[in-house]
Design a protein around this motif. Structure first.
Motif, short mmCIF file in Angstrom:
data_model
loop_
_atom_site.label_atom_id
_atom_site.label_comp_id
_atom_site.label_asym_id
_atom_site.label_seq_id
_atom_site.Cartn_x
_atom_site.Cartn_y
_atom_site.Cartn_z
N TYR A 8 5.27 5.27 7.12
CA TYR A 8 3.91 5.95 6.00
C TYR A 8 3.32 6.95 6.30
O TYR A 8 3.15 8.30 6.49
CB TYR A 8 4.04 5.04 4.57
CG TYR A 8 2.69 5.72 3.97
CD1 TYR A 8 3.46 6.77 3.36
CD2 TYR A 8 1.92 5.70 3.94
CE1 TYR A 8 2.75 7.87 1.83
CE2 TYR A 8 0.92 6.22 3.24
CZ TYR A 8 1.40 7.22 2.43
OH TYR A 8 0.98 8.10 1.09
N ASN A 9 2.35 6.32 7.41
CA ASN A 9 0.97 7.59 7.86
C ASN A 9 2.08 8.10 9.20
O ASN A 9 1.37 9.22 9.24
CB ASN A 9 0.23 6.73 8.61
CG ASN A 9 -1.01 7.07 8.20
OD1 ASN A 9 -1.15 7.37 7.36
ND2 ASN A 9 -2.35 7.56 9.36
N ASN A 32 3.96 -5.30 6.15
CA ASN A 32 3.19 -4.12 5.97
C ASN A 32 2.37 -3.01 6.44
O ASN A 32 2.29 -2.20 6.48
CB ASN A 32 2.28 -5.11 4.45
CG ASN A 32 3.45 -5.29 2.92
OD1 ASN A 32 3.41 -4.31 2.42
ND2 ASN A 32 3.21 -6.00 3.51
N SER A 33 1.54 -3.87 7.20
CA SER A 33 0.80 -3.50 8.42
C SER A 33 1.06 -2.39 9.48
O SER A 33 0.95 -1.49 9.46
CB SER A 33 -0.71 -4.01 8.97
OG SER A 33 0.33 -4.94 9.33
N TYR A 88 -4.76 -5.09 -0.68
CA TYR A 88 -3.56 -6.02 0.30
C TYR A 88 -4.35 -7.41 1.20
O TYR A 88 -3.31 -8.39 1.34
CB TYR A 88 -3.49 -5.23 1.89
CG TYR A 88 -2.95 -5.04 2.67
CD1 TYR A 88 -1.69 -5.13 2.75
CD2 TYR A 88 -3.85 -5.49 3.56
CE1 TYR A 88 -0.82 -6.14 4.13
CE2 TYR A 88 -3.20 -6.03 5.07
CZ TYR A 88 -2.22 -6.55 5.34
OH TYR A 88 -0.98 -6.95 6.16
N GLN A 123 1.17 -1.24 0.13
CA GLN A 123 0.36 -0.24 -0.03
C GLN A 123 0.87 1.27 0.45
O GLN A 123 0.10 2.56 0.50
CB GLN A 123 -0.76 -0.19 1.16
CG GLN A 123 -2.46 -1.60 1.16
CD GLN A 123 -3.08 -1.27 2.24
OE1 GLN A 123 -2.85 -1.51 3.25
NE2 GLN A 123 -4.16 -0.22 1.61
N LEU A 124 1.60 1.18 -0.04
CA LEU A 124 3.01 2.28 -0.06
C LEU A 124 2.89 2.90 -1.71
O LEU A 124 2.66 2.77 -2.54
CB LEU A 124 4.54 2.11 -0.08
CG LEU A 124 4.87 1.25 1.74
CD1 LEU A 124 6.23 0.55 1.68
CD2 LEU A 124 4.33 2.88 2.25
N TYR A 182 3.33 0.79 7.11
CA TYR A 182 2.58 1.89 7.00
C TYR A 182 2.65 2.68 8.45
O TYR A 182 2.01 4.02 7.69
CB TYR A 182 1.22 1.03 7.07
CG TYR A 182 -0.18 1.64 7.01
CD1 TYR A 182 -0.20 2.14 6.05
CD2 TYR A 182 -0.81 2.33 8.06
CE1 TYR A 182 -1.58 2.96 5.48
CE2 TYR A 182 -1.70 3.74 7.82
CZ TYR A 182 -1.94 3.69 6.73
OH TYR A 182 -3.26 4.56 6.23
N SER A 219 -6.79 -1.45 -0.36
CA SER A 219 -7.01 -1.96 0.93
C SER A 219 -7.50 -3.52 1.28
O SER A 219 -6.87 -4.30 1.99
CB SER A 219 -7.93 -1.71 2.02
OG SER A 219 -6.92 -0.13 2.92
#
Ligand SMILES: Cc1cc2nc3c(=O)[nH]c(=O)nc-3n(C[C@H](O)[C@H](O)[C@H](O)COP(=O)(O)OP(=O)(O)OC[C@H]3O[C@@H](n4cnc5c(N)ncnc54)[C@H](O)[C@@H]3O)c2cc1C
Length: 202
Positions: free
Chosen positions: A99-100, A91-92, A69, A54-55, A96, A66
């Motif tokens: 990234y967030n 990933n999560s 994913y 999801q990047l 994430y 999502s």
């Protein structure tokens, strides 16, 4: 409400299923039996861009939604639960949060290597005395001059033995009296970082 998958989501399901059956199925039983992971498989997973699902493409990710994913993790886990868990944690709760909530500097520093699987990420909050009661953590980071010194130990870290970027939950105290709980980024090569013995899970 439309519950149909989009064409792109169907394509994701088809290609990940095909990959899992042809590449993962022959080796998956060994991972569980020998409690080992394979860097050759990491390379194969990287070729189909599963480390930054999801990047955004800007950081080398696949920029999928999502549901794609979730489909990916479901298809991988049908064949190899260990790989499914490794990828979902990476990933999560590894990629994430950076990234967030990370700064642009942190994103540029970590995400490109995370998105290719060159660096595996993880998240480490649980301690011997703090599981469900997450705020019971005892790990503490204290400011000393311009540096922060972290002390503590963690358990049950998925990707702990293969990960090189781990997000750690810790208490902190600063020089000017601030204190609280934070998540910080730790790198495997940092001084004092030690990895314990793997858990016997089978
Ligand atoms: C395969 C695996 C992978 C994991 N990976 C990670 C990871 O990558 N990073 C990480 O930080 N942690 C990880 N964990 C740890 C996991 O998040 C903790 O095990 C979890 O938070 C529960 O903590 P605990 O095991 O100490 O159980 P406890 O908190 O001691 O709970 C034991 C039992 O009591 C129940 N319970 C607890 N408090 C209450 C309450 N107030 N009311 C009612 N019931 C309650 C719980 O539901 C549970 O059934 C992993 C665990 C496993 C098994």
């Amino acid at each position: 409400m439309n519950f149909e998958l989009t064409e792109q989501q169907k394509l994701v399901r088809r290609s990940v299923r095909e990959f899992a059956q042809s590449v993962l199925a022959p080796v998956a039983p060994n991972f569980d039996r020998e409690a080992k992971y394979s860097w050759d498989i990491v390379k194969e997973l990287s070729k189909i861009n599963l480390f930054g699902i999801q990047l955004p493409e800007k950081y080398g990710g696949a920029d999928l939604d999502s549901l794609s994913y979730a489909i990916t993790i479901e298809e991988i886990s049908r064949i190899c639960a260990s790989t499914g868990l490794m990828l979902s944690v990476h990933n999560s709760v590894g990629a994430y949060p950076i990234y967030n909530w990370g700064t642009e500097e942190q994103k540029e520093k970590y995400l490109p290597d995370i998105a290719t699987g060159k660096k595996i990420s993880g998240f480490s909050w649980t301690e011997p005395n703090a599981g469900s009661d997450a705020q019971g953590i005892e790990c503490i980071m204290v400011q000393e001059g311009n540096e922060f010194v972290l002390n503590g130990s963690k358990i049950f870290v998925t990707n702990g033995s293969i990960g090189s970027v781990i997000l750690i939950g810790t208490r902190y105290k600063t020089n000017d009296g601030q204190k609280g709980i934070a998540t910080i980024i730790l790198e495997k090569d940092m001084e004092g970082y030690e990895i314990g013995q793997p858990e016997d899970k089978m």
